[in-house]
Design an enzyme around this catalytic site. Structure first.
Site, PDB file in Angstrom:
ATOM      1  N   HIS A 212       0.853  -1.185   0.000  1.00 17.02           N
ATOM      2  CA  HIS A 212       0.000   0.000   0.000  1.00 17.02           C
ATOM      3  C   HIS A 212       0.895   1.242   0.000  1.00 17.02           C
ATOM      4  O   HIS A 212       1.962   1.249   0.612  1.00 17.02           O
ATOM      5  CB  HIS A 212      -0.917   0.013   1.222  1.00 17.02           C
ATOM      6  CG  HIS A 212      -1.929   1.115   1.141  1.00 17.02           C
ATOM      7  ND1 HIS A 212      -1.639   2.403   1.525  1.00 17.02           N
ATOM      8  CD2 HIS A 212      -3.194   1.129   0.670  1.00 17.02           C
ATOM      9  CE1 HIS A 212      -2.706   3.161   1.306  1.00 17.02           C
ATOM     10  NE2 HIS A 212      -3.656   2.408   0.782  1.00 17.02           N
TER      11      HIS A 212
ATOM     12  N   GLU B  47      -3.571   1.004  -7.760  1.00 17.50           N
ATOM     13  CA  GLU B  47      -3.916   2.121  -6.888  1.00 17.50           C
ATOM     14  C   GLU B  47      -2.989   3.295  -7.202  1.00 17.50           C
ATOM     15  O   GLU B  47      -1.894   3.400  -6.620  1.00 17.50           O
ATOM     16  CB  GLU B  47      -3.738   1.714  -5.415  1.00 17.50           C
ATOM     17  CG  GLU B  47      -4.696   0.648  -4.949  1.00 17.50           C
ATOM     18  CD  GLU B  47      -5.165   0.899  -3.512  1.00 17.50           C
ATOM     19  OE1 GLU B  47      -6.361   0.741  -3.269  1.00 17.50           O
ATOM     20  OE2 GLU B  47      -4.346   1.284  -2.660  1.00 17.50           O
TER      21      GLU B  47
HETATM   22  C1  PEP Z   1      -6.610   3.116  -0.120  1.00 14.58           C
HETATM   23  O1  PEP Z   1      -6.103   3.660   0.863  1.00 14.58           O
HETATM   24  O2  PEP Z   1      -6.140   2.077  -0.615  1.00 14.58           O
HETATM   25  C2  PEP Z   1      -7.769   3.753  -0.721  1.00 14.58           C
HETATM   26  C3  PEP Z   1      -8.196   3.279  -1.874  1.00 14.58           C
HETATM   27  O3  PEP Z   1      -8.308   4.761  -0.009  1.00 14.58           O
HETATM   28  P1  PEP Z   1      -9.475   5.749  -0.498  1.00 14.58           P
HETATM   29  O4  PEP Z   1     -10.542   4.913  -1.129  1.00 14.58           O
HETATM   30  O5  PEP Z   1      -9.936   6.421   0.752  1.00 14.58           O
HETATM   31  O6  PEP Z   1      -8.840   6.694  -1.474  1.00 14.58           O
END
Ligand code: PEP
Length: 261
Positions: free
Chosen positions: A96, A168
């Site tokens: 992450h 992400e």
């Molecule tokens: C995350 O921290 O992986 C995430 C997707 O957070 P958010 O949806 O709050 O942006």
């Protein structure tokens, strides 16, 4: 057909008591989706024992947010993959952006964590994402490919089905807007091609790539309209049970319209 996924990472939120309340509220809302989609929540370590109990007869799986690469030893404050498995986890989140940014993790370290997770029978949820600067310089796909290649350096094509890739974009996490569906779909497509080049066409066709980064019940459906996207990985918008249920419903609707007729 790849089974679609709705998942949430709770970060350092939702303690044990709140986990029991979350589970009691969410399970009747989402369990009906269990045949069509895969669902998970990633509570903090101290909430796992309650989560295991509370989700035991539910379609929602649980996982850890981090793991150590070693199986045991003098690693104060750390948790092994076998400990997570013993605690009832099926998943573990790796790489992450907050782990990379605040705890100095590298993708070479992540590679060792992937190995430990696979050895313990856990499904790694491997986060991959470019920074805002990478995006501006047009090198997002190269960065994603390099992260994937490094983190999965010790894996074979056969193991890819036991791994979930989470695209992400680092600039979209905890932000005010998600990546656009077009932008996200293009990254997913190129990442899948990169998986194919490294592991072969079958592995590429089978691996699930989910999207995370400022997903909400407002933008989730548009993302799931893109068949390149195999699910949604959500932070803030799923820290309430109703929020998670909304996201799961969006993914379940996509699973239904994507079914071959
Ligand atoms: C995350 O921290 O992986 C995430 C997707 O957070 P958010 O949806 O709050 O942006």
């Amino acid at each position: 057909m790849r089974k679609l996924i709705a998942g949430t990472g709770w970060k350092m939120n939702i303690g044990a008591d709140a986990t029991a309340r979350y589970a009691a509220r969410v399970t009747p809302l989402v369990d009906g989706f269990g045949d069509d989609i895969e669902m998970f929540v990633l509570p903090p370590f101290t909430s796992l024992h309650v989560a295991r109990q509370a989700f035991s007869s539910s379609a929602v799986g649980i996982g850890g947010q981090n793991v150590h690469w070693d199986s045991s030893g003098a690693w104060t404050g750390e948790i092994s993959a076998a400990m997570l498995a013993e605690a009832g986890c099926r998943y573990v989140e790796l790489a992450h952006s907050e782990r990379l940014e605040h705890f100095g993790e590298t993708y070479d370290l992540v590679r060792r964590k992937v190995n430990a997770a696979i050895d313990a029978g856990l499904t790694p949820i491997l986060c991959l994402g470019e920074t805002a600067e990478d995006r501006q310089r047009g090198r997002a796909d190269k960065v994603l490919e390099a992260q994937m290649t490094l983190a999965l350096a010790d894996q074979t094509a056969a193991q890819l089905s036991a791994i979930i890739l989470a695209y992400e974009p680092r600039w979209a996490i905890g932000a005010s807007a998600a990546a656009s569906p077009d932008y996200a779909a293009e990254r997913h497509r190129n990442l899948r091609n990169a998986v194919g080049a490294r592991f072969g066409a079958d592995a590429a066709a089978g691996v699930r790539i989910i999207y995370g980064g400022s997903v909400t019940s407002g933008n989730g459906a548009a993302l799931m309209e893109r068949i390149e996207i195999d699910g949604l990985f959500v932070g803030r918008a799923a820290w309430s049970p109703d929020g998670f249920a909304d996201i799961a419903a969006i993914v379940a609707r996509a699973a239904n319209w994507r079914k071959p007729r």
